[in-house]
Enzyme design. Sequence first.
Site, PDB file in Angstrom:
ATOM      1  N   SER A   9       0.823  -1.207   0.000  1.00 23.94           N
ATOM      2  CA  SER A   9       0.000   0.000   0.000  1.00 23.94           C
ATOM      3  C   SER A   9       0.864   1.267   0.000  1.00 23.94           C
ATOM      4  O   SER A   9       1.643   1.479  -0.916  1.00 23.94           O
ATOM      5  CB  SER A   9      -0.962  -0.053   1.191  1.00 23.94           C
ATOM      6  OG  SER A   9      -2.027   0.855   1.032  1.00 23.94           O
ATOM      7  N   ASP A  42      -5.955  -3.695  -2.133  1.00 19.81           N
ATOM      8  CA  ASP A  42      -4.865  -3.393  -1.201  1.00 19.81           C
ATOM      9  C   ASP A  42      -4.277  -4.651  -0.561  1.00 19.81           C
ATOM     10  O   ASP A  42      -4.996  -5.492  -0.025  1.00 19.81           O
ATOM     11  CB  ASP A  42      -5.423  -2.470  -0.105  1.00 19.81           C
ATOM     12  CG  ASP A  42      -4.349  -1.778   0.699  1.00 19.81           C
ATOM     13  OD1 ASP A  42      -3.477  -2.470   1.242  1.00 19.81           O
ATOM     14  OD2 ASP A  42      -4.400  -0.542   0.794  1.00 19.81           O
TER      15      ASP A  42
END
Length: 313
Positions: free
Chosen positions: A45, A179
């Site tokens: 991320s 993610d």
Amino acid sequence: MTIDRGLKYALVLAGGGARGLVHIGVLSALEAAGYPPPSLIVGCSMGAIIGGLYAAGEDIKKLKDFVLERLDISDFMEGPGFKMSGPIGKLFVTGQFIGNFAAKPGVDPGDKALGLIESFVGDKRIEDCSIPFVCNAVDLVSGREILLRSGSLAKAMRTSMSFPAFFEPVVDGGMCLVDGGVTDNLPVWAAREEGKALGVSRILAVDTRGKWREMPASGYKTGISVVMRCFEVLIYTAESHRPPADMVIQAADFSSMFDFDRKKQLVALGEAAVRESGKELDAFFGSGIAAGLLRKKYKSCGIRQEGKYAETG
């Protein structure tokens, strides 16, 4: 203590939204202290964004200046609702969130975020990075964690930061990718696997996760706050299944994942976490018997602040 300038180590950078800005401070302070550069960077991320830029050869001083002086996160989110403040702005954002959430796979398509990344790395591929780089994502089709190790660098970083419900997933080759923090916010295992071929002997990880704090039932006032809390639960639950790094730099405070207004404090926190961990990091980077004995003693360092729980939404 003698520092091993030729040490081959992997650097793992955790996700955490705005909290991940500490990585800029950590990288800046590691350079300032004269420690050798990593032989592999693994990111998740926001850790994938900063780690990918650094792996591509981006000057950390320029990146720090950009974040501190020019970065306004609302400039890279779609829709005017993200640029409005106050009660009216919150109502607008709520309406936009509900409308997009009902009709699309994410509130924000992520095109402006991708454009920002491309302004730094252009069409560079992961294979072209000056430091080997890998980031993770989760495939909603198979439910598996996926490692992105080739192809467009900008797309890989954008994919790893596809926070569920907020950014649209990236559809690629039959996969629907979100993610990487959904399954592993600090992918140490990936560093061990990828590092074998590179001769990596140690792993240094940077964790943005603060101490667990209970949040009272009165704190869940919006759907956003519930989603954010669920994500935090996933991150903390995954900890028990994570292989350990040789050293973890804690760089965390009470910031929420979307608290980009604290960018200066977060970068400074990363720098302080390194500065205050001299003996532990010297042991990690050190050579000889004495350093080896100290590495068995020191497994964690840095700063992990506590504070009032920051409600989200």
